[in-house]
Design a protein around this motif. Structure first.
Motif, mmCIF file in Angstrom:
data_model
loop_
_atom_site.group_PDB
_atom_site.id
_atom_site.type_symbol
_atom_site.label_atom_id
_atom_site.label_comp_id
_atom_site.label_asym_id
_atom_site.label_seq_id
_atom_site.Cartn_x
_atom_site.Cartn_y
_atom_site.Cartn_z
ATOM 1 N N PRO A 1 0.830 -1.374 0.083
ATOM 2 C CA PRO A 1 0.210 0.081 0.161
ATOM 3 C C PRO A 1 0.883 1.439 0.004
ATOM 4 C CG PRO A 1 -0.128 -1.102 2.257
ATOM 5 C CD PRO A 1 0.543 -2.076 1.116
ATOM 6 N N HIS A 2 1.880 1.349 0.528
ATOM 7 C CA HIS A 2 2.929 2.439 0.201
ATOM 8 C C HIS A 2 4.442 2.021 -0.512
ATOM 9 C CE1 HIS A 2 2.864 1.535 4.850
ATOM 10 N NE2 HIS A 2 4.307 1.543 4.429
ATOM 11 N N THR B 1 5.530 3.212 -2.779
ATOM 12 C CA THR B 1 6.279 4.374 -3.539
ATOM 13 C C THR B 1 7.221 4.773 -2.415
ATOM 14 O OG1 THR B 1 4.301 5.896 -2.955
ATOM 15 C CG2 THR B 1 4.554 4.924 -5.343
ATOM 16 N N ARG B 2 7.065 4.677 -1.088
ATOM 17 C CA ARG B 2 7.900 5.156 -0.058
ATOM 18 C C ARG B 2 9.095 4.017 -0.026
ATOM 19 N NH1 ARG B 2 5.275 9.072 2.600
ATOM 20 N NH2 ARG B 2 7.094 8.877 4.359
ATOM 21 N N THR C 1 -3.270 6.176 0.639
ATOM 22 C CA THR C 1 -1.878 6.211 0.510
ATOM 23 C C THR C 1 -0.898 6.576 1.509
ATOM 24 O OG1 THR C 1 -0.030 6.230 -1.300
ATOM 25 C CG2 THR C 1 -1.434 8.223 -0.784
ATOM 26 N N GLY C 2 0.369 6.731 1.518
ATOM 27 C CA GLY C 2 1.166 7.395 2.615
ATOM 28 C C GLY C 2 1.535 6.239 3.732
ATOM 29 N N VAL C 3 2.298 6.800 4.710
ATOM 30 C CA VAL C 3 3.051 6.036 5.499
ATOM 31 C C VAL C 3 2.148 5.108 6.530
ATOM 32 C CG1 VAL C 3 3.272 7.789 7.282
ATOM 33 C CG2 VAL C 3 4.898 5.859 7.133
ATOM 34 N N THR D 1 2.828 8.881 -5.716
ATOM 35 C CA THR D 1 1.947 9.295 -4.905
ATOM 36 C C THR D 1 1.911 10.505 -4.278
ATOM 37 O OG1 THR D 1 2.875 8.096 -3.031
ATOM 38 C CG2 THR D 1 1.179 6.731 -4.411
ATOM 39 N N ASP E 1 2.095 11.486 -1.064
ATOM 40 C CA ASP E 1 2.487 11.615 0.408
ATOM 41 C C ASP E 1 4.072 12.218 0.556
ATOM 42 O OD1 ASP E 1 2.442 9.198 -0.844
ATOM 43 O OD2 ASP E 1 3.845 8.425 0.617
ATOM 44 N N ALA E 2 4.522 13.274 1.186
ATOM 45 C CA ALA E 2 5.786 13.560 1.184
ATOM 46 C C ALA E 2 6.817 12.451 1.601
ATOM 47 C CB ALA E 2 5.915 14.540 2.146
ATOM 48 N N LYS E 3 7.769 12.179 1.094
ATOM 49 C CA LYS E 3 8.586 11.075 1.181
ATOM 50 C C LYS E 3 9.780 11.146 2.079
ATOM 51 C CE LYS E 3 6.118 8.583 -2.074
ATOM 52 N NZ LYS E 3 5.277 9.732 -2.388
ATOM 53 N N GLY F 1 2.501 11.822 4.700
ATOM 54 C CA GLY F 1 3.936 11.262 4.536
ATOM 55 C C GLY F 1 4.487 11.004 6.069
ATOM 56 N N LEU G 1 5.552 13.482 7.598
ATOM 57 C CA LEU G 1 6.806 14.357 7.726
ATOM 58 C C LEU G 1 6.216 15.637 7.613
ATOM 59 C CD1 LEU G 1 8.819 12.271 4.850
ATOM 60 C CD2 LEU G 1 9.571 12.717 7.370
#
Lengths: 261, 960
Positions: free
Chosen positions: A233-234, A236-237, B643-645, B785, B787-789, B867, B869
């Motif tokens: 689900p994430h 991309t991180r 999405t995101g952390v 996506t 969210d800040a990475k 993210g 962050l």
């Protein structure tokens, strides 16, 4: 190398059959999706494969209760061939609705032992709604051939009826003492916790069960939905893009068949 | 035959989640006297089994051995001091009962044949309750009048629905000798929704034929000519006055939206505006098709059933496109009244928006999830004006072989109806959805609600895919609005068909030929099959217990012939049926409204405003909805809706990877902002297009492969001002489509969305244009996506921020509308989209988020908390127009074509080079702090908030 053949069982309302077939093939098996009517017509079909998967979905609309109608059909039409399949030492995997079917047929937890279907069941989530979310799973056994002992995995759940309950405390104790608990819901650090760490309110955070031989596994989360890095689900991180965690279950099954059957 | 009654309760010690949630809802209604609610399932089985077998059924089939117990017969109120009220909810006769069907089949598996099986729900309410509270609970929480009957107390079961068999009686509705008043009266009396001009055209036709029409002929015409099916308003010729200047369109659609598609003439457009869905190329062997429908009227009456059949219906569109596509994704966009509206402010005849929303979400959830199709994209808008007319847009995308995109029915083919049986449900749905709703509609049009059964549709899909792979049929279409009438009528339009209506399989007896022909019973498809393939195809269906019946054939005489038991009940020329509808000319007016910009005092700090906007229903997190949809079934998800952390940030668009053996993907998005339409529907439409496209670009969609869909939901378009707004929006669709080189491939309209309250006041919905968009992703591994990475990465804004707060959320929270609506710059917008897309493709951007509702500040906050962050931003770096001097407009302006992108420091040069010639500037950087700070141009902090409070503000409103 030995050819590993798998059947993914189809029935009205089953809907995770294609991706389950894909996951099995990624693991090196030859998988085929077969409608239950074909197996009822020709019970020998099961003889030709070593892995039988009950995939996710809403068999018969989950009418009456999740998995109930399909379980009833299996009990009344396929009891013997399925029992023979198990007795031959072959592998059975039930995912989500398939797990519900395994419970409601009594194939899990005990396959007739441990009190069978009268002591454990799966019922409505505490939240009373369908939820799609990702969960961490900690393995609880070393003897289930599908599971890599000690490796925590990350998979999605997607269900409205996934709460495992036992008839009483004693039934829970025997599940644990007899080694039926396959996976528990945990947090990122491996700790049990309340919703949403345990997404449905399952007793003792139980997410999956195995039989006493370790060759039957049923679990609510969907391993077939995490077989590629981009399904995370994430993703991309993440810096390292490896295979999805769900592949461990399919790879282990195929490896077991190659080495043992 | 004996009737057995089983009641199934939760065993004590196991929580009754249904009962508990009913209790919660009772409390929400403000009724405090109920202490507990116990729920039970009731099964009524007519069969001759004995008591022993009854016990077996109770134990083995109907109840769970661990957490439930069963009772044979009718249980009384539980012992104890509390007063108990018993309420049972039964389905009305004729309403599909899928559970009963499953139980019947399961009994057969156990070796027992059952007669009639029915199911019901029983509630035991403990605590003091007066009659009016009991009625309120029954009506508002437990049952829907349209499809269910409530029995209070220990009365008998409702009578079993045994209907008398039908005996043929051919009915004529004389029309030849009627005067104009008579024609109008006939149309009204029979709910035909045909206007006088149309009735006159029909009269003329029958005078020429020298006979009177039968009921089924007039009904066929009413269905085929309904606004819902033929879109006569959008195809009419229009004389439009814009700010006093006159313009003329011969055919509004052809002169605007179609025109753009035609002019763009993209080679990757395979089939546009002709089939059930628009078809575009996916890769060299494969095509995808996309359709979005509305199901507004049924969802107003029965939110659960209306939304369920909305999604069920639109899924059949791709299934009935070309030679049939396999559905791979759903989209859902809803418009509701505010969920916190007070009960006493709800007009009579209208359900509370919260109940509508819960019902609609549950309907989409249960149908979409059961079909095994991921619901991947959507949006929800709230406005008071949707109180009487909630809008429910459902979309579906299918995948198909490129060489199977066209139908080819031939003379001599037989017509087979596949799937569900036909019942009385949904009669007059197509005509019903073309009229206005009043407070009395619930009573008048309850029969227009269709009842869905997703498993029937899933079974049908499973076998149709096999029949398609075996090349066993020549054409396929779905029975949607208008039922067999539309499906068979359209398929045989150029050839002619004859149908024997008594062959159509029925859910129960008693339907006349007319009802059979126009019923909108769900889960049915019609296929054209060569006679020599009939046996093979029917074997595929039989093998998986899917019903299929030969009901007629394609004749070649270009006539529609209907028979019942060998007697002809209709004979019409296809040409008249399909092309006889009179062409309309309409007047449209649009005058720029007199609006001004408000004067709002400038402040030193905008923390409160940002939190308030994040908490406004339109912006707030929709996680409660999204998680109830299975958005990952089929294993194709790449960019999920969250999405995101922590997997809870708002994705701009969804990306799916539809083929197991290919990394090619499909990006799916939408855009819509009804508030801008209150200022100018032209700019509203362009903003919708720009937003849908921005969303695709943000996740890595290609800028040169975008296809668009339009869905107009409008008020009464016979009013020139209302129609003028639609014309304005259509013009914008043309202009936007040309500028972005993004053709429209499909569209639909739902007009007359007005509600007449009991006191005569009229609520008209705001002009609501939904733009849906898809694009190709060459390699899903390159998707990004929002969210800040990573801390220390740089943040840029691409696109200019202008003084455009008109229709913004910032003005909304200040109780203002304003005048300066965002005006997309069609010169720059496509350039920016192309550059961002290329930069993502080349790996120069690792996060991308567009600025939409709430503007820059909201977008930055979302990137930060998704993210996990911090972000330090400085408005000095913001590319802005000269008139955008105030801090509030810099923070909250909703100017189009703006993207916030995160770039790693080492890619700065390459990125900056790529952005030459479009407005861009560095706005700040990602930090490891858990804070969002934004500094104004004078260096003062105008926003400083920790991520927790930002996220909470955003998550709380709809966290139900």
């Amino acid at each position: 190398m030995k050819k590993v053949k798998a059947i993914v069982l189809r029935a009205a309302g089953i809907n995770c059959d294609m991706e389950t077939e894909d996951a099995l093939e990624l693991a090196g098996a030859e998988a085929e999706r077969v409608h239950i009517n074909r197996i009822i017509e020709d019970k020998k079909l099961l003889d030709q494969c070593q892995i039988l998967v009950f995939p996710g979905g809403f068999s018969y609309g989950d009418d009456v209760a999740a998995g109930k109608i399909l379980a009833n059909q299996i009990v009344h039409h396929l009891h013997e061939p399925v029992q023979k399949f198990i007795d031959d030492g072959k592998l059975v995997l039930g995912i989500c609705n398939g797990f519900q079917v395994l419970i409601k047929t009594g194939i899990l937890p005990g396959n007739g032992q441990s009190g069978g279907q009268d002591t454990v069941t799966i019922t409505d989530n505490d939240s009373n709604k369908f939820e799609d979310r990702w969960v961490y799973l900690a393995p609880q056994t070393e003897k289930c051939i599908f599971i890599e002992a000690g490796r925590q995995i990350y998979l999605p759940i997607a269900h409205a009826e996934g709460k495992i309950v036992t008839k009483d405390e004693a039934a829970l104790e025997s599940l644990k003492s007899e080694g039926h608990v396959a996976f528990k819901y945990v947090d990122e650090n491996g700790e049990e916790g309340p919703y949403p760490i345990n997404p449905n309110g399952s007793v003792d955070s139980i997410a999956g069960l195995t039989d006493t031989t370790g060759r039957i596994l049923g679990l609510m989360p969907h391993p077939e939905r995490h077989v590629r890095p981009t399904q995370h689900p994430h993703w991309t991180r993440l810096k390292d893009k490896t295979d999805g965690d769900g592949m461990t279950i399919f790879n282990n099954a195929v490896k077991y068949v190659q080495e043992n059957l | 035959m004996k009737q057995w009654r089983f009641e199934v309760f939760n065993r004590s010690g196991f929580s009754d989640v249904h009962g508990n949630s009913v209790l919660e809802e009772i409390k929400e209604l403000g009724i405090g006297s109920v202490e507990a609610v116990q729920s039970a399932k009731v099964f009524l089985i007519d069969s001759d089994f004995d008591d022993n077998f009854a016990q077996r059924i109770g134990k083995e089939l109907l109840s769970d051995p661990v957490c439930e117990e069963y009772y044979i017969g009718r249980s009384g109120p539980p012992a104890g001091l509390a007063k108990a009220t018993l309420i049972e909810v039964h389905l009305k006769s004729g309403v599909t009962d899928p559970v009963a069907e499953s139980v019947t089949a399961a009994l057969a598996d156990m070796g027992m044949k059952a007669g009639n099986v029915r199911t019901a729900r029983k509630y035991v309410l403990l605590g003091g309750l007066n009659q009016s509270h009991t009625d309120t609970i029954a009506k508002k929480i437990l049952a829907n009048d349209v499809i269910e009957t409530v029995i209070i107390g220990s009365e008998a079961e409702p009578p079993s629905p045994h209907l008398k068999p039908y005996e043929l009686q051919i009915v004529h509705w004389p029309i030849r000798d009627l005067d104009d008043d008579g024609l109008t009266a006939l149309s009204k009396e029979k709910d035909l929704f045909l206007n006088l001009v149309e009735m006159q055209a029909i009269q003329k036709y029958y005078r020429q034929l020298d006979r009177e029409p039968t009921d089924v002929e007039l009904e066929s015409l009413a269905q085929t000519w309904s606004e819902h099916c033929v879109h006569k308003t959008l195809k009419s010729s229009v004389d439009m006055s814009i700010n006093g200047k006159e313009i003329h369109f011969d055919n509004l659609l052809k002169d605007t939206i179609f025109k753009a598609t035609k002019q763009l003439n993209k080679s990757w457009c395979i089939s546009v505006f002709v089939d059930n869905a628009g078809v575009v190329e996916f890769d060299k062997d494969t095509a995808v098709c996309f359709k979005v429908e509305t199901h507004n009227r049924p969802s107003a009456l029965d939110p659960y059933g209306g939304a369920a059949t909305g999604i069920g219906g639109v899924i059949r569109d791709p299934m009935g496109t070309g030679l049939g596509a396999r559905p791979i994704a759903n989209t859902d966009i809803f418009c509701f009244g505010p969920p916190d509206k007070k009960l006493e402010d709800i007009p009579k005849g209208v359900l509370h928006p919260r109940r509508i929303m819960k019902g609609v979400v549950a309907g989409v959830r249960d149908y979409g999830n059961r079909m095994g199709i991921p619901t991947v994209n959507g949006a929800i808008y709230f406005d008071d004006r949707y109180l009487g007319n909630p809008l429910v847009y459902c979309g579906n995308i299918g995948i198909m072989d490129k060489n199977k995109c066209f139908k080819n029915p031939q003379v001599g083919n037989i017509i087979i109806v596949v799937g569900g049986k036909t019942g009385r449900d949904g009669i007059h749905g197509a005509t019903f959805s073309s009229g206005e709703i009043t407070h009395e509609y619930e009573a008048t049009f309850s029969h227009a609600v269709q009842i869905g059964n997703p498993i029937t549709e899933k079974k049908m899909l499973d076998v149709l895919i096999q029949a398609n792979e075996a090349n066993l049929y020549e054409a396929i279409t779905d029975c949607g609005a208008g039922g067999l009438s539309s499906a068979v009528g359209e398929m045989g339009q150029d050839i002619g068909v004859e149908v024997d209506l008594e062959k159509v399989p029925l859910k129960y007896g008693g339907l006349n030929y007319n009802e059979i022909w126009i019923s909108e019973a769900q889960e049915r498809m019609v296929i054209a099959v060569k006679p020599e393939n009939a046996e093979a195809i029917q074997k595929i269906f039989d093998d998986e217990n899917v019903e299929s019946t030969v009901i007629g054939r394609f004749t070649g005489d270009k006539k529609l012939i209907l028979r019942y038991d060998g007697q002809q009940v209709a004979e019409m020329d296809m040409d008249f049926l399909h092309d006889g509808v009179p062409k309309y000319s309409r007047k449209a007016v649009w005058n720029k409204p007199e609006l001004t910009e408000p004067s709002i005092a400038e402040k030193d700090n905008y923390n409160d405003e940002l939190l308030q906007i994040l908490s406004s229903y339109n912006v707030a997190s929709k996680e409660w909805v999204i998680r109830q949809y299975d958005h990952e079934v089929q294993g194709n998800s790449v960019v999920k809706p969250l999405t995101g952390v922590k997997n809870d940030g708002p994705s701009d668009a969804a990306v799916i990877r539809p083929k197991f053996d290919s990394d090619r993907g499909l990006a799916i998005s939408c855009g819509m902002n009804p508030m801008y339409g209150d200022i100018d529907p032209y700019w509203m439409a362009l903003a919708g297009i720009d937003e849908a496209i921005r969303n695709l670009i943000c996740v890595g969609g290609r800028a040169d492969r975008i296809a668009l869909l339009d869905n107009f939901s409008w008020a009464n378009c016979t009013k020139p001002e209302t129609f003028g707004a639609l014309v304005r929006a259509s013009q914008a669709c043309h202009d936007g489509s040309i500028a972005f080189e993004a053709p429209f491939i499909s569209g639909k309209d739902s007009l007359n969305n007005e509600f007449s309250c009991e006191d005569g006041t009229q609520i008209s919905i705001p002009s609501t244009l939904l733009i849906s968009a898809i694009s190709i992703v060459d390699d899903v591994n390159k998707c990004v996506t929002m969210d800040a990475k990573r801390a220390t990465n740089l943040l840029f804004v691409v696109g200019e921020t202008k003084n455009e707060l008109g229709g913004s959320h910032y003005y909304k929270i200040n109780g203002q509308l304003g005048a300066n609506v965002p005006k997309a710059d069609l010169q720059t917008a496509p350039k920016i989209a192309q550059k961002i897309s290329t930069a993502i493709e080349e790996g120069l951007i690792i996060s991308c988020h567009d600025c939409s509702e709430g503007g820059l500040a909201v977008a930055l906050a979302e990137m930060a908390f998704a993210g996990g962050l911090g972000i330090e931003a400085d408005l000095r770096g913001l590319p802005k127009s000269k008139d955008c001097t105030r801090v509030d407009s810099q923070l909250f302006s909703e100017s189009n074509s703006r993207y916030i992108v995160e770039v790693e420091p080492e890619n700065y040069d390459d990125f900056a080079k790529m952005m030459l010639n479009v407005p861009f500037g560095q706005i700040g950087k990602v930090t490891a702090e858990q804070t969002l700070t934004i500094k104004a141009e004078d260096g003062k902090k105008v926003i400083e908030l920790d991520l927790d409070s930002l996220k909470k503000a955003w998550q709380k409103p709809l966290d139900w």
